[in-house]
Design a protein around this motif. Sequence first.
Motif, PDB file in Angstrom:
ATOM      1  N   ARG A  39     -39.577 -31.877  17.948  1.00  0.00           N
ATOM      2  CA  ARG A  39     -38.342 -32.481  17.195  1.00  0.00           C
ATOM      3  C   ARG A  39     -37.900 -33.681  17.111  1.00  0.00           C
ATOM      4  O   ARG A  39     -37.504 -34.076  16.135  1.00  0.00           O
ATOM      5  N   SER A  40     -37.577 -33.854  18.718  1.00  0.00           N
ATOM      6  CA  SER A  40     -37.080 -34.462  18.720  1.00  0.00           C
ATOM      7  C   SER A  40     -37.582 -35.967  18.512  1.00  0.00           C
ATOM      8  O   SER A  40     -37.028 -37.227  18.361  1.00  0.00           O
ATOM      9  N   ASN A  41     -38.774 -36.097  18.169  1.00  0.00           N
ATOM     10  CA  ASN A  41     -40.036 -37.364  17.817  1.00  0.00           C
ATOM     11  C   ASN A  41     -39.259 -38.088  16.284  1.00  0.00           C
ATOM     12  O   ASN A  41     -39.967 -38.933  15.661  1.00  0.00           O
ATOM     13  N   VAL A  42     -39.742 -36.705  15.895  1.00  0.00           N
ATOM     14  CA  VAL A  42     -39.599 -36.326  14.450  1.00  0.00           C
ATOM     15  C   VAL A  42     -38.047 -37.520  13.825  1.00  0.00           C
ATOM     16  O   VAL A  42     -38.165 -38.441  13.129  1.00  0.00           O
ATOM     17  N   ALA A  43     -36.971 -36.666  14.551  1.00  0.00           N
ATOM     18  CA  ALA A  43     -36.302 -37.396  14.821  1.00  0.00           C
ATOM     19  C   ALA A  43     -35.461 -39.124  15.258  1.00  0.00           C
ATOM     20  O   ALA A  43     -34.793 -39.416  14.462  1.00  0.00           O
ATOM     21  N   GLU A  44     -36.101 -39.527  15.223  1.00  0.00           N
ATOM     22  CA  GLU A  44     -37.047 -40.638  16.140  1.00  0.00           C
ATOM     23  C   GLU A  44     -37.204 -41.233  15.169  1.00  0.00           C
ATOM     24  O   GLU A  44     -36.741 -42.730  14.588  1.00  0.00           O
ATOM     25  N   LEU A  45     -38.303 -40.860  14.715  1.00  0.00           N
ATOM     26  CA  LEU A  45     -38.304 -41.834  13.757  1.00  0.00           C
ATOM     27  C   LEU A  45     -37.782 -41.639  11.962  1.00  0.00           C
ATOM     28  O   LEU A  45     -37.498 -42.970  11.290  1.00  0.00           O
ATOM     29  N   LEU A  46     -36.864 -40.278  11.575  1.00  0.00           N
ATOM     30  CA  LEU A  46     -36.461 -40.918  10.669  1.00  0.00           C
ATOM     31  C   LEU A  46     -35.180 -41.976  11.259  1.00  0.00           C
ATOM     32  O   LEU A  46     -34.923 -42.463  10.310  1.00  0.00           O
ATOM     33  N   GLU A  47     -34.423 -41.955  12.216  1.00  0.00           N
ATOM     34  CA  GLU A  47     -33.229 -42.598  13.041  1.00  0.00           C
ATOM     35  C   GLU A  47     -34.105 -43.668  12.034  1.00  0.00           C
ATOM     36  O   GLU A  47     -33.068 -45.305  12.293  1.00  0.00           O
ATOM     37  N   GLU A  56     -40.534 -49.682  15.152  1.00  0.00           N
ATOM     38  CA  GLU A  56     -40.391 -48.509  16.146  1.00  0.00           C
ATOM     39  C   GLU A  56     -40.426 -47.621  14.730  1.00  0.00           C
ATOM     40  O   GLU A  56     -40.892 -46.595  15.404  1.00  0.00           O
ATOM     41  N   ALA A  57     -40.194 -47.118  13.879  1.00  0.00           N
ATOM     42  CA  ALA A  57     -40.650 -46.308  12.551  1.00  0.00           C
ATOM     43  C   ALA A  57     -42.385 -45.708  13.189  1.00  0.00           C
ATOM     44  O   ALA A  57     -42.848 -44.671  12.793  1.00  0.00           O
ATOM     45  N   CYS A  58     -43.192 -47.515  13.411  1.00  0.00           N
ATOM     46  CA  CYS A  58     -44.336 -47.063  13.153  1.00  0.00           C
ATOM     47  C   CYS A  58     -44.664 -46.567  14.891  1.00  0.00           C
ATOM     48  O   CYS A  58     -45.438 -46.412  14.497  1.00  0.00           O
ATOM     49  N   GLU A  59     -44.317 -47.248  16.083  1.00  0.00           N
ATOM     50  CA  GLU A  59     -45.115 -46.682  16.740  1.00  0.00           C
ATOM     51  C   GLU A  59     -44.268 -44.965  16.732  1.00  0.00           C
ATOM     52  O   GLU A  59     -45.607 -44.510  17.370  1.00  0.00           O
ATOM     53  N   LEU A  63     -47.263 -42.244  17.541  1.00  0.00           N
ATOM     54  CA  LEU A  63     -47.340 -41.123  18.897  1.00  0.00           C
ATOM     55  C   LEU A  63     -47.299 -39.241  18.486  1.00  0.00           C
ATOM     56  O   LEU A  63     -48.087 -38.599  18.829  1.00  0.00           O
ATOM     57  N   LEU A  64     -46.137 -38.922  17.218  1.00  0.00           N
ATOM     58  CA  LEU A  64     -46.023 -38.103  16.697  1.00  0.00           C
ATOM     59  C   LEU A  64     -47.562 -37.547  16.570  1.00  0.00           C
ATOM     60  O   LEU A  64     -48.638 -36.875  16.745  1.00  0.00           O
ATOM     61  N   LEU A  65     -49.003 -38.534  15.282  1.00  0.00           N
ATOM     62  CA  LEU A  65     -49.940 -38.613  15.258  1.00  0.00           C
ATOM     63  C   LEU A  65     -50.787 -38.624  16.635  1.00  0.00           C
ATOM     64  O   LEU A  65     -51.559 -37.478  16.647  1.00  0.00           O
TER      65      LEU A  65
END
Length: 88
Positions: A39-47, A56-59, A63-65
């Motif tokens: 969940r934190s990783n998804v929040a980081e992606l959204l931010e 940063e979003a791609c990185e 990682l999520l993938l």
Amino acid sequence: MERVEAELFTDGGNNAVVRLPGRRFPGVLIQGDSLSILRSNVAELLEACEQGDVAEACETAGLLLADLDALLTRYSAALDAHEIPRPY
């Protein structure tokens, strides 16, 4: 709380493959701390998306993938080991 017997297809670990009574296919039981990290990783992606930080979003998305691919690989291996067809 209800107690039930479940079938365990992998070791316990942080993401066990289990089948609950009445279900045709197993699922993946993710421990709470691991779920919180996802969940934190998804929040980081959204931010990163909101800030326009594509790199940063791609990185973070990569990682999520990778994490989700590892879960799916573990799930698929457990099904294969028990000759259960995939539900997808």
